[in-house]
Design a protein around this motif. Structure first.
Motif, short mmCIF file in Angstrom:
data_model
loop_
_atom_site.label_atom_id
_atom_site.label_comp_id
_atom_site.label_asym_id
_atom_site.label_seq_id
_atom_site.Cartn_x
_atom_site.Cartn_y
_atom_site.Cartn_z
N TRP A 19 0.89 -1.17 0.00
CA TRP A 19 0.00 0.00 0.00
C TRP A 19 0.93 1.21 0.00
N ASN A 20 0.94 1.94 -1.09
CA ASN A 20 1.89 3.04 -1.31
C ASN A 20 3.27 2.47 -1.58
N MET A 61 -3.17 0.49 -3.39
CA MET A 61 -3.73 1.84 -3.22
C MET A 61 -4.15 2.45 -4.56
N SER A 89 -6.55 5.53 -5.64
CA SER A 89 -6.08 6.81 -6.17
C SER A 89 -6.50 6.99 -7.63
N ARG A 100 -9.70 10.51 0.64
CA ARG A 100 -8.39 10.02 1.08
C ARG A 100 -8.15 8.61 0.55
N THR A 101 -6.88 8.25 0.45
CA THR A 101 -6.56 6.92 -0.07
C THR A 101 -5.67 6.12 0.88
N SER A 102 -5.45 6.61 2.08
CA SER A 102 -4.61 5.85 3.01
C SER A 102 -5.38 4.62 3.47
N LYS A 151 -5.73 3.60 6.35
CA LYS A 151 -6.48 3.93 7.57
C LYS A 151 -7.83 4.57 7.22
N GLU A 206 -0.83 3.58 14.78
CA GLU A 206 -0.29 4.20 13.57
C GLU A 206 1.23 4.08 13.55
N ASP A 255 -1.78 -4.35 9.30
CA ASP A 255 -1.54 -3.65 8.03
C ASP A 255 -1.66 -4.60 6.84
#
Ligand code: SF4
Length: 505
Positions: free
Chosen positions: A373-374, A407, A411, A423-425, A427, A446, A481
């Motif tokens: 993710w990212n 992600m 996005s 948002r794309t996080s 979380k 976090e 995660d």
């Protein structure tokens, strides 16, 4: 009222915020420092303390002790750490003052826990103002000042077996830039003192009304109670298109749901606004099918946790290089197969590189997609690991060649949900798509907290029993995660599956 250097620097960024800090500290501190900000502060202190070794044998002043400072300066004490100077209006603590016998002046050293290649122009300018503020305060105290020197961490430094602080620190003489600011700084300091001494607040709305949410400080909601929690400031990248935001504000449109059709927005922004306005989910199954169709089994969901140490802790590391101390890896070997969970956590004070690489070589499937993710982060960690450990370079290049970013589905707006709020996080996505899985029940919720807690173990700052507790918390956090990625992927798989049935029966 005495204005400190910190007050002045905050004032230069935002007069309103500086006023609230001084007059309404309970509002300013309403949100406690995040773990991340706290860790930055600690890094700054550690760098400050280490820099004193560049000029050993100095006298450390107690906080606020201007009288002792004055006596030591009068005696021309060769080196002073944290000397304190005050006038009727201003107060400042310098980092290091060093007497230069040749020029018969004190050189002023300002130490910053940042790297010398930083291209943040605003921050760079603030460093010069930081030195420039100190200059008149010291002069008013009769201190003969020589050079104004900025001390930062040399971004090119790579540690050998021992830390070489003379190579680690980078010196930059900013005397000329400070001299050029002489008149400007005097005027700005006067203005700051005048405005910040006033008992009445500076008028709202504050300047951030026309800036995106990420620019707002913690006092924005207090100063602007009429702005809803989910407002036009939350529109994706609206901060980059100030005209649009200004137009919305001018027209009195604050709630994101009230954005009219005649405002020109990008497709991404429009999708977010539409989702907020209608409360409807928008799913582009074709696009999701393309994303998921590019994945190859076995699927390996990978997540690293790292600690960015300002002072390089191990050979091969430079300032702020991330120490990868943990990973979680969930593997699904074939369609319909269960999840196999693998994890690694290094808790010793030693460099984790080799142990991590041994574990990753053992756990990571030789083929298939590596889902992150990212991806920039995980790829970057692999690149740095490879640079420090050339024998693992081809293995890590192979892993990176297989990395896919989950992600991207969000996005690229293949899946837009009003609950994401643009948002794309992970979380932001997880609680909407998989509400039964939650970070909120974990002791560590976090990444910034994970780094701080790990550092407590690695530096021996906690008891063995506490270290064991933290280690368990870290494993639970990192495992979530990857589990979150697995479950989000399953939701997406489900959408595509239903769509195929709808389309082809
Ligand atoms: S939200 Fe922005 S303008 Fe308002 S007080 Fe904070 S920093 Fe200043």
């Amino acid at each position: 009222m005495k204005i400190s250097k910190t007050d002045f620097l905050i004032f230069r960024e935002c007069a309103h915020n500086a006023w609230v800090k001084l007059h309404r500290p309970e509002v300013y501190r309403a949100q406690p420092l995040s773990e991340f900000d706290q860790s930055l502060l600690e890094a700054g202190n550690a760098v400050d303390v280490l820099a004193r070794d560049l000029f050993s044998g100095g006298m450390l002043m107690a906080r606020g002790d201007a009288a002792a400072t004055a006596a030591l300066v009068a005696d021309r004490t060769p080196v002073l750490y944290q000397p304190v100077f005050e006038t009727d209006q201003y107060t400042t603590a310098c980092d290091i003052l060093v007497w230069d016998a040749a020029s018969e002046r004190y050189d002023l050293f300002e130490v910053k826990a940042s790297t010398s290649d930083s291209d943040n122009r605003a921050r760079d300018e603030a460093y010069t103002y930081d030195l420039a503020f100190q200059s008149p305060v010291l002069e008013a105290n009769g201190v003969p000042i020589g050079r104004h020197i900025l001390v930062r961490l040399d971004s090119a430094y790579v540690r050998d077996a021992d830390l070489d602080i003379h190579a680690l620190f980078h010196f930059e003489d900013r005397s000329q830039a400070v001299a050029a600011l002489r008149d400007v700084i005097a005027h700005e300091m006067d203005t700051a003192h005048d405005l910040l001494s006033r008992a009445t607040p500076l008028p709202a709305p504050c300047n951030c009304m026309t800036k995106g949410r990420s620019a707002h400080c913690t006092t924005f909601a207090h100063t602007n109670p009429n702005v809803p929690a989910y407002s036009v400031h939350d529109i994706t990248r609206i901060g980059a298109s100030k005209k649009k935001l200004a137009e919305l504000i001018d027209r009195g449109i604050l709630d994101i749901r009230d954005v009219p059709d005649d405002i020109e927005l990008s497709e991404t922004q429009l999708n977010q606004v539409r989702a907020a306005r209608t409360g409807r989910v928008s799913i582009d199954e074709d696009a999701i099918a393309d994303h998921l169709g590019a994945l190859a089994y076995p699927l390996a969901f990978l997540d690293y946790e790292t600690f960015p140490a300002a002072i390089p802790r191990f050979p091969g590391y430079g300032p702020f290089h991330h120490i990868p101390f943990q990973y979680s890896l969930d593997v699904i070997r074939a369609p319909g197969a269960g999840v196999e969970h693998f994890e690694f956590l290094h808790t010793a004070a030693t460099c984790p590189d080799m142990a991590l690489l041994d574990a990753l070589r053992r756990d990571m499937p030789a083929t298939g997609s590596v889902i992150t993710w990212n991806q920039t982060f995980e790829r970057g960690i692999n690149d740095k690991l490879a640079a420090r450990n050339p024998s693992a370079a081809s293995f890590l290049a192979g892993v990176n060649a297989r990395v896919v970013d989950l992600m991207d589905v969000f996005s690229d707006q293949a899946y837009v949900h009003p609950g994401f709020r643009g948002r794309t996080s992970i979380k932001a996505i997880l609680p909407v798509l998989v509400p039964e899985l939650s970070y909120t029940t974990l002791a560590i919720q976090e990444g910034a907290t994970a780094t701080v807690r790990w550092n407590e173990i690695a530096t021996g700052a906690v008891s063995e029993a506490e270290a064991r507790r933290i280690a368990a918390d870290l494993l639970a956090y990192c495992a979530l995660d990857t589990r979150a990625m697995v479950e989000i992927w399953r939701v997406l798989e489900g959408e595509v599956g239903r769509w195929r049935i709808r389309r082809w029966g």
